[in-house]
Design an enzyme around this catalytic site. Structure first.
Site, PDB file in Angstrom:
ATOM      1  N   ASP A   1     -14.816  74.487 -12.491  1.00  0.00           N
ATOM      2  CA  ASP A   1     -14.620  75.995 -12.516  1.00  0.00           C
ATOM      3  C   ASP A   1     -15.453  76.790 -11.271  1.00  0.00           C
ATOM      4  OD1 ASP A   1     -13.998  78.674 -13.891  1.00  0.00           O
ATOM      5  OD2 ASP A   1     -16.012  78.725 -14.457  1.00  0.00           O
TER       6      ASP A   1
ATOM      7  N   GLU B   1      -9.297  71.859 -14.062  1.00  0.00           N
ATOM      8  CA  GLU B   1     -10.699  72.442 -13.583  1.00  0.00           C
ATOM      9  C   GLU B   1     -11.356  70.964 -13.484  1.00  0.00           C
ATOM     10  OE1 GLU B   1     -11.302  76.721 -15.093  1.00  0.00           O
ATOM     11  OE2 GLU B   1     -11.957  75.209 -16.138  1.00  0.00           O
TER      12      GLU B   1
END
Length: 347
Positions: A67, A135
């Site tokens: 992320d 992610e």
């Protein structure tokens, strides 16, 4: 016979790992160095696996890392791609590109859900889980090959093939115009009031606007321009109109007092979430033979680009939002009966 069974059991893990290598190459465009990182990126917490020290083994830590890396990589790409654009525009574009919905659709298009190891295969197709795995995969690439590899992955495999970055950046729904349309069709008074202008920590101007419908307070919005603050206030007010029936009733009660009559709404408030539903992913059919379309990845000046908000709203559907109908009074019923009798006498 039993010797052949043992040989098959030995070959099976190698065959599965070879299949994983091939699948990852199709997704990323290169082979992994440390395959264990990618296995962990595709391991959902529902499996409940633990290491020899009893610590959970899943993709949550890699998801956290990915992320942060995605924010940096996509921010870098957006900064370089849209030269001269202001911070607000760049931030908004990056947010669209790394949103949960966008990442989930990307993962689906790339075939990542089929590789996720989870306790229930049905859950692997959940878009939220798929976005998390995307992610985590970026986190694995970062640890395995570094920041430059993440940049190449996003540029060559995502932005050159799967996402039209200009469409993402310049897609804008005019919530203000949709709210004005609703108010005009329902003949209710509406206005946008500029409440205040302040400055943020960087000394940039910040505007606050509030919507008023029939004098009742709607939602507020803030932004780095009056237009942005009005758009946010309009969007949140549309949400209230859809989710708070009492707000609708209050508006038409005030209107009835003002006009001495009541009407049902003739047009319902549009759903902001449906208006905003992103459709940035270029499907397999659109990509043809799968070769990158570099013409998508070109800098465009927003001010020179014609904008038609209605062009992205063709699929708009409106749900019923109505004020409660009023029963006729005894006097009104008698008056209508007398008028009907008088009309018959004239024939």
């Amino acid at each position: 016979m039993w010797v052949n069974d043992i040989i098959d059991r030995i070959k099976l893990p190698f065959r599965k790992e070879k299949e994983l290598f091939s699948a990852l190459y199709r997704i990323m465009g290169f082979y992994p160095h440390d395959i264990s990182l990618y296995k962990q990126a595709l391991l959902h917490k529902s499996v409940g696996r633990r290491n020899e020290k009893g610590r959970p083994q899943n993709n949550e830590r890699l998801e956290f890392l990915g992320d942060a890396v995605l924010d940096a990589v996509v921010g870098h790409i957006v900064y370089r791609h849209f030269e001269g654009k202001r911070e607000g525009f760049l931030t908004n574009t990056r947010s669209k590109l790394v949103s949960r919905d966008t990442l989930g659709k990307l993962a689906q298009e790339m075939g990542i859900p089929q590789l996720i190891h989870t306790a229930s295969r049905g859950n692997a197709h959940n878009s939220y889980m798929s976005g998390n795995a995307f992610e985590a995969l970026v986190g694995a690439i970062y640890l395995d090959r570094g920041y430059s590899a993440c940049m190449r992955f996003m540029e060559r495999r995502i932005l050159n093939q799967l996402i039209n970055i200009d469409k993402v950046a310049y897609k804008e729904v005019n919530f203000k115009s949709k709210l004005l349309e609703w108010s005009q069709k329902n003949r209710v008074k509406m206005e946008f009031r500029d409440l205040e202008q302040t400055r943020d920590e960087n000394n940039s101007p910040v505007f606050t606007t509030q919507v008023f419908i029939e004098g009742l307070e709607g939602s507020k919005g803030t932004g780095y321009s009056k237009k942005e603050s009005q758009q946010k206030a309009a969007k949140d007010t549309l949400q209230r109109l859809r989710r708070e029936p009492q707000f609708i009733d209050a508006i038409f009660a005030v209107k009835a007092d003002r006009t001495k009559m009541e009407e049902e709404p003739v047009m319902v408030a549009p759903d902001p979430e449906k208006l905003e539903n992103p459709d940035f992913i270029v499907g397999q059919a659109d990509r043809g033979n799968g070769s990158p379309d570099h013409s998508r990845f070109t800098t465009t000046d927003q001010e020179n680009r014609p904008h038609d908000p209605a062009s992205s709203l063709d699929e708009l559907t409106l749900d019923d939002i109505t004020a409660a109908p009023r029963e006729k009074t005894r006097e009104e019923i008698i008056a209508e009966a007398e008028a009907a009798a008088f009309a018959e006498g004239q024939e």
